[in-house]
Design a protein around this motif. Structure first.
Motif, PDB file in Angstrom:
ATOM      1  N   GLY A 436     -35.592  11.614 -38.763  1.00 19.90           N
ATOM      2  CA  GLY A 436     -35.698  13.057 -38.934  1.00 19.90           C
ATOM      3  C   GLY A 436     -37.081  13.480 -39.395  1.00 19.90           C
ATOM      4  N   PRO A 437     -37.182  14.696 -39.945  1.00 20.43           N
ATOM      5  CA  PRO A 437     -38.485  15.188 -40.406  1.00 20.43           C
ATOM      6  C   PRO A 437     -39.073  14.305 -41.502  1.00 20.43           C
ATOM      7  N   VAL A 438     -40.382  14.186 -41.491  1.00 19.05           N
ATOM      8  CA  VAL A 438     -41.128  13.451 -42.504  1.00 19.05           C
ATOM      9  C   VAL A 438     -42.105  14.431 -43.146  1.00 19.05           C
ATOM     10  N   SER A 439     -42.090  14.515 -44.455  1.00 21.63           N
ATOM     11  CA  SER A 439     -43.049  15.384 -45.136  1.00 21.63           C
ATOM     12  C   SER A 439     -44.290  14.580 -45.488  1.00 21.63           C
ATOM     13  N   ALA A 440     -45.448  15.211 -45.331  1.00 21.71           N
ATOM     14  CA  ALA A 440     -46.720  14.593 -45.693  1.00 21.71           C
ATOM     15  C   ALA A 440     -47.407  15.496 -46.702  1.00 21.71           C
ATOM     16  N   SER A 441     -47.780  14.955 -47.852  1.00 18.82           N
ATOM     17  CA  SER A 441     -48.498  15.730 -48.859  1.00 18.82           C
ATOM     18  C   SER A 441     -49.810  15.045 -49.203  1.00 18.82           C
ATOM     19  N   LEU A 442     -50.851  15.862 -49.340  1.00 19.99           N
ATOM     20  CA  LEU A 442     -52.195  15.359 -49.605  1.00 19.99           C
ATOM     21  C   LEU A 442     -52.711  16.017 -50.866  1.00 19.99           C
ATOM     22  N   THR A 443     -53.152  15.213 -51.829  1.00 21.32           N
ATOM     23  CA  THR A 443     -53.728  15.746 -53.060  1.00 21.32           C
ATOM     24  C   THR A 443     -55.049  15.058 -53.347  1.00 21.32           C
TER      25      THR A 443
END
Length: 463
Positions: A436-443
């Motif tokens: 399913g959907p995959v979240s990607a977060s960049l900090t």
């Protein structure tokens, strides 16, 4: 998926990689009867572009007394007719391993075994994985050279032949590097250093698999040695083995014979013998990596093997890059299960950078640590913990702490490959982020601009 997987059943090492009559042919270790290792035979698939794959009937099938282990294929333009010739390991039921031959007159679709097999026999039980190349010796005489391993002895053996049938032992290399492992699947490719044809070096690649009562929990991996080959003897520039892929899941990589263009192209198996038979995938188990174009680059005074992925340009070209202001609060995207990300930043401005991919149960945590220059990749979560105690992991690979950083991340279902700084460092991982959907977060540690390209991978259905 753009990675090669069988339609069903077990796959491991790539075998007999050859470009022939406009097609990239991949033969591979295959169990035609089930989803676990066994009944070792050669499966077969081909592609016009290394992205869309057509699977063919089993090429070489095991018998009750002989399993077909790894090997290679060359196009024999010197013999009678126009044939592909496979040199492979026969693993006999009496425990002996020796090298055998089969020929194909129809472009690799059907094969005839040599009735005089085996053609190269040392009478030992761990003599395997022949790779055949064409090269010249110090006198300029061209001939065939076969590399194979005595796996337990950690040695690569070199043989020469004019006819692919009668082989003369030339030399050996090893042992070197870690003990408590076997060596498998050697290859040898010439590469110009920084593209200079006057500075050709040879890269000897091989795979190592821990053995013994308490094997290394990190499991199997690939290594390489840079040196010189005069047609008879390989001489290393420095001692020891260097890690080819820093991830947990890249093994048995070898190059294509007769690849068009100048650079060799390598394909590897994306798994680890530590847990390969427990990874949850169905109806297939086992996949190949993205194909990788190999080159040599001088870094910090040493020749360094560089791996550039092929097959991703089409996705990236249709997605415009954007410069994103990123802070400790971060920015995020929603991805599908098949996506590619390209990120670039200046660590002097950003400080530490963190990219996290999250699926239903699992995560992948990628961090650039500017104090040490290391890039670390962690994987974990409930699904990872259920596979095997050694499946959750944290790996690291060295990057320059002050130079601009560039990261290419390819997520293709359960297959993750990370290429840093145009392939100077690479890590390949199996992951369990779900379909399913995959979240990607960049900090980033400090507010700064990060250039990002995010694109969906075009899924290619295999036949």
């Amino acid at each position: 998926m753009i990675h090669l997987t069988p339609e069903r059943h077990w796959m491991n090492d790539p075998n007999g990689l050859v470009f022939h009559e406009g097609l990239w042919h991949v033969f591979f270790q295959f169990n035609p009867e089930g989803n676990n290792w066994g009944n070792m035979s050669w499966g077969h698939a081909s592609s016009p572009d290394l992205r869309s794959w057509t699977e063919h009937p089993v090429a070489l099938r095991c018998t009750p007394t002989e399993q077909i282990y790894s090997g290679s294929i060359v196009h024999d333009r010197m013999g009678e007719g126009d044939e592909l010739r496979a040199i492979y390991t026969s693993a006999y039921s009496n425990g002996k391993q020796a090298q055998s031959e089969a020929t194909s007159a129809d472009g690799g679709m059907t094969w005839t075994r040599n009735p005089n097999n085996p053609i190269l026999d040392r009478g030992t039980s761990d003599f395997r994985d022949p790779k055949v190349i064409r090269c010249a010796d110090a006198e300029g005489r061209e001939r065939w050279v076969l590399l194979a391993v005595e796996a337990e002895d950690r040695q690569v053996l070199f043989y020469g032949s004019d006819d692919l049938t009668t082989w003369e032992h030339l030399s050996s290399f090893g042992p070197t590097g870690p003990v408590g492992v076997v060596w498998e699947c050697p290859d040898l490719v010439p590469l110009p250093l920084d593209g200079d044809p006057a500075r050709v070096r040879w890269a000897l690649t091989l795979s190592t698999n821990p053995v013994g009562e308490e094997p290394d929990r990190d499991g199997s991996s690939m290594s390489y040695v840079i040196g010189d080959f005069d047609g008879r003897t390989f001489t290393a520039e420095d001692a020891g083995l260097r890690r080819l892929d820093h991830g947990r899941d890249f093994y048995a990589g070898v190059s294509f014979a007769d690849a068009p263009g100048v650079a060799p192209v390598m394909l590897g198996w994306m798994s680890n013998w530590r847990y390969a038979d427990q990874f949850p995938s169905s109806p297939w188990r086992g996949a190949m990596s993205l194909p990788r174009e190999l080159s040599l680059r001088e870094l910090r005074g040493r020749a360094h093997l560089v791996q550039r992925p092929l097959g991703l340009d089409e996705a990236l070209l249709h997605s415009a890059p954007s410069s994103l202001p990123v802070t400790a609060e971060g920015t995020s995207w929603s991805l599908g299960a098949h996506a590619v990300l390209e990120l670039a930043w200046d660590p002097r401005e950003t400080g530490d950078v963190k990219l996290v991919l999250r699926g239903q149960d699992d995560f992948v945590d990628v961090r650039h640590h500017t104090d040490s220059g290391e890039l670390t990749i962690g994987r974990g979560g409930r699904a990872s913990e259920a596979v095997h105690p050694d499946f959750p992991s944290l790996i690291s690979m060295p990057l320059d702490a002050s130079a601009p950083a560039r990261l290419l991340v390819c997520l293709d279902g359960p297959l993750l490959e990370v290429f840093a700084n145009d392939g100077e460092q690479v890590a390949s991982h199996l992951v369990l982020l779900g379909g399913g959907p995959v979240s990607a977060s960049l900090t980033t540690e400090r507010p700064a601009l990060v250039t990002a390209v995010v694109a969906a991978l075009t899924q290619v259905r295999q036949h």
